[in-house]
Design an enzyme around this catalytic site. Structure first.
Site, PDB file in Angstrom:
ATOM      1  N   LYS A 260       0.821  -1.215   0.000  1.00 17.60           N
ATOM      2  CA  LYS A 260       0.000   0.000   0.000  1.00 17.60           C
ATOM      3  C   LYS A 260       0.858   1.269   0.000  1.00 17.60           C
ATOM      4  O   LYS A 260       0.354   2.349  -0.291  1.00 17.60           O
ATOM      5  CB  LYS A 260      -0.972   0.015   1.183  1.00 17.60           C
ATOM      6  CG  LYS A 260      -0.340   0.155   2.557  1.00 17.60           C
ATOM      7  CD  LYS A 260      -1.413   0.231   3.626  1.00 17.60           C
ATOM      8  CE  LYS A 260      -0.811   0.440   5.009  1.00 17.60           C
ATOM      9  NZ  LYS A 260      -1.827   0.567   6.063  1.00 17.60           N
ATOM     10  N   ASP A 261       2.163   1.140   0.317  1.00 15.72           N
ATOM     11  CA  ASP A 261       3.054   2.298   0.291  1.00 15.72           C
ATOM     12  C   ASP A 261       3.616   2.577  -1.102  1.00 15.72           C
ATOM     13  O   ASP A 261       4.196   3.640  -1.330  1.00 15.72           O
ATOM     14  CB  ASP A 261       4.243   2.081   1.245  1.00 15.72           C
ATOM     15  CG  ASP A 261       3.821   2.079   2.711  1.00 15.72           C
ATOM     16  OD1 ASP A 261       2.761   2.650   3.022  1.00 15.72           O
ATOM     17  OD2 ASP A 261       4.551   1.496   3.533  1.00 15.72           O
TER      18      ASP A 261
ATOM     19  N   ARG B 176      -8.369   8.190   4.346  1.00 12.74           N
ATOM     20  CA  ARG B 176      -9.317   7.134   3.968  1.00 12.74           C
ATOM     21  C   ARG B 176     -10.079   6.623   5.186  1.00 12.74           C
ATOM     22  O   ARG B 176     -11.310   6.476   5.157  1.00 12.74           O
ATOM     23  CB  ARG B 176      -8.550   5.976   3.310  1.00 12.74           C
ATOM     24  CG  ARG B 176      -9.393   4.704   3.124  1.00 12.74           C
ATOM     25  CD  ARG B 176      -8.513   3.510   2.745  1.00 12.74           C
ATOM     26  NE  ARG B 176      -7.541   3.175   3.777  1.00 12.74           N
ATOM     27  CZ  ARG B 176      -7.814   2.444   4.848  1.00 12.74           C
ATOM     28  NH1 ARG B 176      -9.045   1.991   5.052  1.00 12.74           N
ATOM     29  NH2 ARG B 176      -6.873   2.163   5.739  1.00 12.74           N
ATOM     30  N   ARG B 177      -9.346   6.353   6.255  1.00 14.35           N
ATOM     31  CA  ARG B 177     -10.008   5.877   7.474  1.00 14.35           C
ATOM     32  C   ARG B 177     -10.893   6.967   8.072  1.00 14.35           C
ATOM     33  O   ARG B 177     -12.004   6.703   8.516  1.00 14.35           O
ATOM     34  CB  ARG B 177      -8.969   5.410   8.495  1.00 14.35           C
ATOM     35  CG  ARG B 177      -8.275   4.109   8.119  1.00 14.35           C
ATOM     36  CD  ARG B 177      -7.218   3.708   9.133  1.00 14.35           C
ATOM     37  NE  ARG B 177      -6.591   2.437   8.775  1.00 14.35           N
ATOM     38  CZ  ARG B 177      -5.295   2.187   8.877  1.00 14.35           C
ATOM     39  NH1 ARG B 177      -4.471   3.131   9.332  1.00 14.35           N
ATOM     40  NH2 ARG B 177      -4.802   1.018   8.535  1.00 14.35           N
TER      41      ARG B 177
ATOM     42  N   ARG C   7       0.883   9.869  14.206  1.00 13.17           N
ATOM     43  CA  ARG C   7       2.014   9.232  13.524  1.00 13.17           C
ATOM     44  C   ARG C   7       2.700   8.336  14.542  1.00 13.17           C
ATOM     45  O   ARG C   7       2.351   8.292  15.700  1.00 13.17           O
ATOM     46  CB  ARG C   7       3.012  10.293  13.029  1.00 13.17           C
ATOM     47  CG  ARG C   7       2.599  11.111  11.829  1.00 13.17           C
ATOM     48  CD  ARG C   7       2.566  10.343  10.521  1.00 13.17           C
ATOM     49  NE  ARG C   7       3.752   9.540  10.258  1.00 13.17           N
ATOM     50  CZ  ARG C   7       4.861   9.978   9.667  1.00 13.17           C
ATOM     51  NH1 ARG C   7       4.964  11.249   9.325  1.00 13.17           N
ATOM     52  NH2 ARG C   7       5.885   9.163   9.441  1.00 13.17           N
TER      53      ARG C   7
ATOM     54  N   ARG D 251       1.266   4.300  18.834  1.00 12.20           N
ATOM     55  CA  ARG D 251      -0.166   4.524  18.590  1.00 12.20           C
ATOM     56  C   ARG D 251      -1.043   3.841  19.628  1.00 12.20           C
ATOM     57  O   ARG D 251      -1.993   4.425  20.127  1.00 12.20           O
ATOM     58  CB  ARG D 251      -0.523   4.056  17.172  1.00 12.20           C
ATOM     59  CG  ARG D 251       0.210   4.837  16.091  1.00 12.20           C
ATOM     60  CD  ARG D 251      -0.242   4.441  14.714  1.00 12.20           C
ATOM     61  NE  ARG D 251       0.674   4.950  13.688  1.00 12.20           N
ATOM     62  CZ  ARG D 251       0.352   5.155  12.430  1.00 12.20           C
ATOM     63  NH1 ARG D 251      -0.874   4.891  12.021  1.00 12.20           N
ATOM     64  NH2 ARG D 251       1.233   5.601  11.565  1.00 12.20           N
TER      65      ARG D 251
ATOM     66  N   CYS E  17      -2.539  13.756  -5.106  1.00  9.85           N
ATOM     67  CA  CYS E  17      -2.979  14.122  -3.756  1.00  9.85           C
ATOM     68  C   CYS E  17      -3.194  12.845  -2.953  1.00  9.85           C
ATOM     69  O   CYS E  17      -3.366  11.773  -3.518  1.00  9.85           O
ATOM     70  CB  CYS E  17      -4.279  14.921  -3.814  1.00  9.85           C
ATOM     71  SG  CYS E  17      -5.645  14.028  -4.587  1.00  9.85           S
TER      72      CYS E  17
END
Length: 338
Positions: free
Chosen positions: A84-85, A132-133, A154, A160, A247
């Protein structure tokens, strides 16, 4: 054996606990495949050192460029990324040699007191650095008749989760795959159904990359490739590529594949009644981060059971993107390059 067949392979990886864990798993698979020792080479990326939020520093690519530079420079033999990166455009000089079997693609909630998302109080503070989340969590809260405050965060997994443990946040949302790979999935209080929160395109999958000119290594690493995972993420990333405009748009996508069959037409001859195919169901979402507007669409198509033709997943992703843009997705994503 010659020295070259036994020489150590250098695997480039980010330094985080998660990156080291998933790279270590790939390293072990390559050791078993080749009989050669594999050395992990830790590389610091811009995304690791910047304290800005991902949306501000560009999102895709910030964890990847330093590893790719090391590949091109010959400092490492291959690299492992979270798929996904990866930017959707693949550099010609590098080969995406393998996409191994995907881990659980879903997002996971880790909340105080064992709460699920539905049980969070009105006004709960939920940590995530992902637009997105944010979009989908805010929209979900609205359907439950409450609001949440999404707080950009972050840091690594420990950091987290620490925000929840110290009471600063009511919950955080992380990728289930990452929690599984570092042995902490049991701390999730809820796995979020894709029916309410679609993951990032490619979430849960790894990408094994090397220099394209090294045909022998490309062929060796290809032994780790999982065709089902590759077909699914190809469709998801095709959707993202068709929507993307530089973006960090809040885009979610998930492709599910299942065995299927379809009747043969009379023109295909009487040899068999059915032709083996795989059915692919692709879902996509784009939304505003406050969750007030979401464009959600899905499509289903058939791909060859051999899964060796990427043109169909690519086409499905592009076509669904066109439908989403027609439904207003473009207006939710800022300026688009036409």
């Amino acid at each position: 054996m010659t020295d070259s067949t036994m020489s150590t392979l250098r695997l480039g990886t980010r330094r985080s606990k998660l990156a080291m864990a998933q790279s270590g798993q790939v390293a072990e698979a390559v050791r078993q495949l080749t009989g050669r020792p594999v050395e992990l080479v830790e590389i610091t990326t811009y995304g690791d050192t910047s304290r800005e939020h991902l949306a501000q520093i560009g999102g895709t690519g910030v964890f990847v460029s330093a590893l790719r530079d090391a590949l091109v420079a010959g400092e490492i033999d291959f690299a492992v990324h979270s798929l996904k990166d990866l930017p959707t455009a693949q550099p010609a000089e590098l080969a995406l040699a393998a996409i191994p079997v995907r881990e659980d693609p879903r997002d996971a909630l880790i909340a105080r007191d064992g709460l699920t998302f539905e049980e969070l109080p009105d006004g709960a503070r939920v940590g995530t650095g992902s637009p997105r989340r944010m979009a989908q969590l805010n929209a979900w809260a609205r359907t439950l008749g409450k609001r949440i405050e999404t707080v950009p965060v972050r840091g690594n997994v420990d950091t987290r989760i620490g925000f929840v443990e110290n009471g600063e946040l009511d919950a955080v949302v992380l990728a289930a795959a990452g929690l599984t790979r570092i042995g902490r999935i049991d701390e999730a209080t809820q796995l979020l159904s894709p029916d309410v929160v679609l993951p990032a395109p490619g979430q849960g999958a790894l990408a094994v990359e090397c220099v394209a000119a090294n045909a022998h290594l490309v062929a060796t690493l290809a032994e780790l490739d999982d065709p089902v995972t590759r077909a699914a993420v190809t469709a998801e990333r095709s959707l993202l590529a068709a929507l993307e405009a530089g973006c960090s748009a809040p885009v979610g996508a998930l492709a599910d594949l299942s065995p299927s069959s379809r009747p043969r037409s009379s023109s295909e001859g009487p040899k068999a009644d059915e032709q083996a195919v795989t059915e692919m169901h692709l879902r996509g979402v784009v939304g505003t981060t406050d969750g007030s507007t979401l464009v959600q669409l899905s499509t289903t198509g058939h791909v060859p059971a051999s899964l060796d033709d990427e043109s169909i997943p690519l086409t499905m992703g592009r076509e669904l993107a066109v439908e989403m843009l027609a439904k207003g997705a473009a207006g939710l994503m800022g300026e688009r390059a036409l």
